[in-house]
Scaffold this active site. Structure first.
Site, PDB file in Angstrom:
ATOM      1  N   CYS A 134       0.837  -1.112  -0.033  1.00 38.43           N
ATOM      2  CA  CYS A 134      -0.085  -0.136   0.206  1.00 38.43           C
ATOM      3  C   CYS A 134       0.824   1.195  -0.077  1.00 38.43           C
ATOM      4  O   CYS A 134       1.840   1.294   0.954  1.00 38.43           O
ATOM      5  CB  CYS A 134      -0.955  -0.070   1.144  1.00 38.43           C
ATOM      6  SG  CYS A 134      -1.690   1.585   1.190  1.00 38.43           S
ATOM      7  N   ASN A 194      -0.204  -3.510  -7.088  1.00 39.84           N
ATOM      8  CA  ASN A 194      -0.897  -2.565  -6.299  1.00 39.84           C
ATOM      9  C   ASN A 194      -0.734  -1.086  -7.246  1.00 39.84           C
ATOM     10  O   ASN A 194      -0.421  -1.300  -8.190  1.00 39.84           O
ATOM     11  CB  ASN A 194      -0.262  -2.454  -4.865  1.00 39.84           C
ATOM     12  CG  ASN A 194      -1.354  -1.944  -3.854  1.00 39.84           C
ATOM     13  OD1 ASN A 194      -2.029  -1.189  -4.104  1.00 39.84           O
ATOM     14  ND2 ASN A 194      -1.333  -2.682  -2.478  1.00 39.84           N
ATOM     15  N   GLY A 219      -6.387   2.047 -12.499  1.00 38.43           N
ATOM     16  CA  GLY A 219      -7.208   2.208 -13.602  1.00 38.43           C
ATOM     17  C   GLY A 219      -6.606   1.933 -14.905  1.00 38.43           C
ATOM     18  O   GLY A 219      -5.417   1.519 -15.042  1.00 38.43           O
ATOM     19  N   GLY A 246      -6.064  -2.253 -13.952  1.00 45.65           N
ATOM     20  CA  GLY A 246      -6.972  -1.511 -15.234  1.00 45.65           C
ATOM     21  C   GLY A 246      -7.630  -2.410 -15.852  1.00 45.65           C
ATOM     22  O   GLY A 246      -7.745  -2.511 -17.141  1.00 45.65           O
TER      23      GLY A 246
HETATM   24  O1  DOR Z   1      -4.137   1.948  -3.498  1.00 42.18           O
HETATM   25  C1  DOR Z   1      -4.112   1.597  -2.291  1.00 42.18           C
HETATM   26  N1  DOR Z   1      -5.035   2.162  -1.546  1.00 42.18           N
HETATM   27  N2  DOR Z   1      -3.537   0.403  -2.159  1.00 42.18           N
HETATM   28  C2  DOR Z   1      -3.655  -0.277  -0.908  1.00 42.18           C
HETATM   29  O2  DOR Z   1      -3.065  -1.461  -0.898  1.00 42.18           O
HETATM   30  C3  DOR Z   1      -4.312   0.340  -0.014  1.00 42.18           C
HETATM   31  C4  DOR Z   1      -5.306   1.467  -0.406  1.00 42.18           C
HETATM   32  C5  DOR Z   1      -5.660   2.302   0.842  1.00 42.18           C
HETATM   33  O3  DOR Z   1      -6.625   2.059   1.648  1.00 42.18           O
HETATM   34  O4  DOR Z   1      -4.958   3.535   0.840  1.00 42.18           O
END
Ligand code: DOR
Length: 305
Positions: A134, A194, A219, A246
């Site tokens: 993330c 991710n 996307g 995407g």
């Molecule tokens: O883009 C993302 N947003 N990837 C993640 O793994 C978690 C999520 C977030 O909650 O920020």
């Protein structure tokens, strides 16, 4: 007709089409649109041992052919997650759709604690996905998943805490080396990619369009990058891969399969078209039929290079 069943590292799915974490609620929100059990699997939003508040609003912005988010893994913690969604998810699983629970943490200890709670409280989970990629949290997340040593450490610590299939979700950097590192620690499958770190500036206010200066981009704009990363990972490891990035059509999904993915997850497209995932499944099946195979597995990695 084509046999569509696949095995994602011990998760036996009726078909390869899944939904990606964080873009599909926890499934029930889509039941009014179609029978969610048509899908091979759903991946739930990342959950940590304790509740997390996430980042301040605004958390999302629309870009040309992309979405950017800085959600920060807001979640209610494993106990409340199971209390509120457990019955629905157990029913979905009984209807034949596999439920993958995503695990979040700020440290190795937090990943292990969340996994222990899931292991105890979530018998409906067909497998677990460690989110070590993330881009929106300061500790854990991509801080842990961006080096082979960090990715290996989390996987090694978590592996003994479940006998269910363990997936690891990777960021789109240094994919081959990190894939090999987590395979060596006993991961059963990989999910990639991710979101890609990005930023967007509102030039009128000179501020970021989301509450954090950096966020994750998803996307159609990232699809070609994701296909490339899946291809690189597939050449580096022998564990199966869940391709994300995407996917909005059967052709997008087919590219992932040809590049070496065993399963394909629909993410951002769910936000624009609630019927995206079942449509991708229908179109993917039609494509496989057109390729003249009797089993979708014949097409995994069948890219002619
Ligand atoms: O883009 C993302 N947003 N990837 C993640 O793994 C978690 C999520 C977030 O909650 O920020």
């Amino acid at each position: 007709s084509v046999s569509m069943a696949v095995d994602l590292g011990g998760i036996h799915m009726d078909n390869p089409v899944c939904t990606a974490s964080g873009t599909f609620g926890n499934g029930w929100q889509f039941e009014g649109f179609y029978d969610v059990s048509e899908l091979g699997a759903i991946t739930c939003k990342g959950v940590s041992a304790e509740p997390w508040e996430g980042n301040p609003a605004p958390r999302m912005a629309e870009l040309p052919s992309a979405v950017m988010n800085s959600v920060g893994l807001q979640n209610p913690g494993v106990r409340a997650f199971v209390r509120d969604y457990g019955d629905y998810l157990a029913g979905l699983s009984a209807r034949g759709c596999k439920v993958i629970c995503q695990v979040a943490g700020h440290s190795v200890e937090e990943y292990v604690r969340a996994l222990d709670l899931f292991e105890e409280l979530a018998p409906f989970a067909a497998g677990f996905e460690l989110n070590i990629s993330c881009p929106n949290i300061a500790k854990g997340g991509s801080a842990m998943g961006s080096t082979p040593a960090g990715a290996a450490e989390v996987t090694r610590a978590c592996r003994p805490h479940t006998s269910r299939p363990l997936l690891v979700k990777l960021a789109p950097t240094n994919v081959g080396e990190i894939a090999r590192a987590v395979e060596a620690e006993g991961a059963d499958a990989l999910t990639l990619i991710n979101t890609i770190p990005g930023m967007a500036i509102d030039v009128r206010t000179r501020r970021s369009r989301v509450s954090r200066p950096t966020a994750g981009v998803s996307g159609p704009a990232i699809h070609a990058i994701a296909v490339r990363m899946v291809w690189e990972a597939a050449r580096a490891v022998s564990i199966p891969i869940n391709g994300v990035g995407g996917v909005a059509s059967g052709e997008d999904a087919a590219e992932f399969i040809l590049a070496g993915a065993t399963a394909v997850s629909v993410g951002t497209a769910n936000l624009y078209d609630p019927m995206a995932a079942p449509r991708v499944l229908r179109e993917l099946e039609q494509w496989a039929e057109g390729q003249g195979v009797t089993d979708i597995n014949e097409l995994i990695g069948a890219f002619e290079c």
